[in-house]
Design an enzyme around this catalytic site. Structure first.
Site, PDB file in Angstrom:
ATOM      1  N   SER A 120       0.380   2.620  48.627  1.00  0.00           N
ATOM      2  CA  SER A 120       1.818   2.729  48.862  1.00  0.00           C
ATOM      3  C   SER A 120       2.499   1.417  48.437  1.00  0.00           C
ATOM      4  O   SER A 120       2.256   0.945  47.333  1.00  0.00           O
ATOM      5  CB  SER A 120       2.075   3.081  50.334  1.00  0.00           C
ATOM      6  OG  SER A 120       3.367   3.587  50.520  1.00  0.00           O
ATOM      7  N   ASP A 154       1.480  10.099  49.124  1.00  0.00           N
ATOM      8  CA  ASP A 154       1.156   8.763  49.626  1.00  0.00           C
ATOM      9  C   ASP A 154      -0.321   8.591  49.981  1.00  0.00           C
ATOM     10  O   ASP A 154      -0.892   9.371  50.754  1.00  0.00           O
ATOM     11  CB  ASP A 154       2.016   8.507  50.871  1.00  0.00           C
ATOM     12  CG  ASP A 154       2.132   7.047  51.216  1.00  0.00           C
ATOM     13  OD1 ASP A 154       1.103   6.348  51.194  1.00  0.00           O
ATOM     14  OD2 ASP A 154       3.257   6.586  51.515  1.00  0.00           O
TER      15      ASP A 154
END
Length: 295
Positions: free
Chosen positions: A45, A170
């Site tokens: 991320s 993610d």
């Protein structure tokens, strides 16, 4: 810019957390300025953004990525969210801003010249598998930015990324819960410098939105299940990390103060958190050097 042979046995692992990465950027800059070059780095991320800036040793970009960049009109907000671009406008943030002559140019040539190996983690929405990409998967700047974008595509709030026929969200949903310690283990590392974005006392709790995630991701049940159970994997990875620290195999850099929210955009707040991270890094550099065998 060769890596220092004295630290050839240590992996750098950087946690995500969107704008909480402003604190992490303080240590990234401090490491670059101190000439501490580790041979391997992984990020998930926003940690992938910090990792990419470490690879290119770009002090200016490492700072700007989590401070002034958030002031760009196209950075994101509810306007971009309702247009389907995400609460963080990922197309602009990852695919456009890093181009030459744009607001956050990425030094592609320095990336190519760097000997640092690295991993970017993402979650395959269809298979439920955790994927870590490395240099062998990246041949162009577009290859790079799409993978960083995929790694940072927060569920619900940002659109997923399609790559090679797969849909990715993610990487924090993956096997490590968002801290790529598993990738470092897989590549043979047994010693770790880890940058966290939550305080040491933090314990993640269940989201409590199982019904919503199950409905929203009815076509991708692996995502809903990963969201439901992420807190377990995240807490387990942190527990392992602190055990490694006790054994002298990890150095953990964690915020001493409550971090900013992951959606923070106010420049004074982000600058203050960056400065807090940088000042903490300066205080801890002697201990980090000792851990790395550079003292």
């Amino acid at each position: 810019m060769p890596t220092d042979p004295a630290v050839a046995d240590t992996a750098l692992v950087i946690e995500g957390g969107a704008m909480r990465g402003s604190h992490s950027a303080g240590l990234v800059v401090a490491l670059i300025e101190a000439g501490i070059r580790l041979p391997w780095v992984a990020g998930i991320s926003s940690g992938a953004t910090n990792a990419s800036n470490y690879v290119t040793q770009d002090v200016w970009r490492a700072h700007a990525s989590f401070t002034t960049f958030a002031q760009e009109p196209e950075f994101g907000g509810w306007r971009t969210f309702v247009r389907g671009k995400g609460i963080f406008n990922s197309q602009f943030i990852y695919q456009e801003s890093g181009l030459p002559d744009n607001v956050l140019p990425f030094d592609w040539q320095t990336y190519l010249d760097s000997p640092t190996e690295w991993r970017i983690g993402a979650f395959d929405a269809g298979t439920g598998e955790t994927v870590y990409w490395g240099r062998k998967d990246i041949h162009t700047l577009q290859d790079l930015v799409l993978r960083v974008q995929a790694s940072a595509s927060m569920p619900v709030l940002m659109p997923p990324v399609k790559l090679d026929g797969h849909l990715y969200v993610d990487g924090a949903l993956g096997t490590s819960g968002g801290i790529a310690l598993d990738a470092a283990h897989a590549d043979g590392y047994e010693k770790f410098l880890v940058i966290l974005t939550q305080q040491r006392s933090y314990v993640k709790t269940p989201e409590g939105k199982d019904w919503f995630f199950k409905t929203y991701y009815r076509r991708y049940p692996a995502v809903a299940e990963a969201l439901r159970t992420r807190y377990e994997r995240y807490n387990k990875t942190r527990e392992e990390l602190f055990e490694l620290e006790k054994a002298g195999k990890a150095y953990v850099f964690a915020p001493e103060v409550e971090p900013v929210s992951n959606g923070e955009r106010r420049l004074p707040v982000l600058e203050a958190m960056y400065r807090i991270g940088y000042d903490q890094a300066q205080r801890e550099l002697p201990a980090i050097r000792e851990f790395l065998g550079l003292a």
